[in-house]
Design a protein around this motif. Structure first.
Motif, PDB file in Angstrom:
ATOM      1  N   ASP A  35       0.816  -1.214   0.000  1.00  0.00           N
ATOM      2  CA  ASP A  35       0.000   0.000   0.000  1.00  0.00           C
ATOM      3  C   ASP A  35       0.850   1.265   0.000  1.00  0.00           C
ATOM      4  O   ASP A  35       0.336   2.357  -0.227  1.00  0.00           O
ATOM      5  N   ALA A  88      -4.877   8.681  -1.920  1.00  0.00           N
ATOM      6  CA  ALA A  88      -5.138   8.746  -3.351  1.00  0.00           C
ATOM      7  C   ALA A  88      -4.829   7.411  -4.024  1.00  0.00           C
ATOM      8  O   ALA A  88      -5.573   6.946  -4.900  1.00  0.00           O
ATOM      9  N   LYS A  89      -3.734   6.774  -3.607  1.00  0.00           N
ATOM     10  CA  LYS A  89      -3.382   5.478  -4.182  1.00  0.00           C
ATOM     11  C   LYS A  89      -4.424   4.433  -3.833  1.00  0.00           C
ATOM     12  O   LYS A  89      -4.808   3.619  -4.668  1.00  0.00           O
ATOM     13  N   GLY A  91      -7.565   5.022  -3.124  1.00  0.00           N
ATOM     14  CA  GLY A  91      -8.785   5.363  -3.857  1.00  0.00           C
ATOM     15  C   GLY A  91      -8.713   4.946  -5.313  1.00  0.00           C
ATOM     16  O   GLY A  91      -9.693   4.443  -5.873  1.00  0.00           O
ATOM     17  N   LEU A  92      -7.553   5.140  -5.938  1.00  0.00           N
ATOM     18  CA  LEU A  92      -7.406   4.740  -7.335  1.00  0.00           C
ATOM     19  C   LEU A  92      -7.336   3.221  -7.470  1.00  0.00           C
ATOM     20  O   LEU A  92      -7.703   2.680  -8.518  1.00  0.00           O
ATOM     21  N   GLY A  93      -6.869   2.557  -6.426  1.00  0.00           N
ATOM     22  CA  GLY A  93      -6.787   1.098  -6.476  1.00  0.00           C
ATOM     23  C   GLY A  93      -8.146   0.428  -6.384  1.00  0.00           C
ATOM     24  O   GLY A  93      -8.317  -0.718  -6.794  1.00  0.00           O
ATOM     25  N   ARG A  94      -9.123   1.131  -5.870  1.00  0.00           N
ATOM     26  CA  ARG A  94     -10.466   0.555  -5.734  1.00  0.00           C
ATOM     27  C   ARG A  94     -11.275   0.690  -7.012  1.00  0.00           C
ATOM     28  O   ARG A  94     -12.293   0.030  -7.169  1.00  0.00           O
ATOM     29  N   VAL A  95     -10.835   1.548  -7.896  1.00  0.00           N
ATOM     30  CA  VAL A  95     -11.594   1.787  -9.139  1.00  0.00           C
ATOM     31  C   VAL A  95     -11.347   0.690 -10.129  1.00  0.00           C
ATOM     32  O   VAL A  95     -10.432   0.058 -10.269  1.00  0.00           O
TER      33      VAL A  95
END
Length: 95
Positions: A35, A88-89, A91-95
């Protein structure tokens, strides 16, 4: 404050902050694992956040002549930047 430093003192300040940031980055990498951003990435974020916070404080006229206050601002900025980038990382990983 940071604008008034001689070139040698500025390079020494960056080197000291980078070395301490590497220790923080390695410890944070052991905690966050995939992470995080790796020890070097964490170090770069810590160093960038530290100096950005000091520069922002100087821009707004906050007097950082006391070293304890300058370090507090710098560490606050460093941890804020690392936290924001990790968020941010994630959040972008969940998309």
């Amino acid at each position: 404050m940071i604008w008034n430093l001689d070139t040698g003192w500025l390079m020494m300040a960056i080197a000291i902050v980078a070395v301490i940031a590497f220790f923080f980055g390695a410890a944070l990498d052991a905690i966050m694992r995939e992470d995080g951003f790796g020890p070097t990435g964490n170090m770069l974020l810590f160093t960038t956040g530290f100096f950005l916070a000091v520069i922002i404080a100087n821009t707004y006229g906050i007097n950082l002549r006391d070293l304890k206050l300058a370090v507090a601002w710098g560490l606050g900025g460093a941890f804020s930047l690392v936290s924001a980038m990790a968020l941010a990382k994630a959040g972008l990983g969940r998309v």
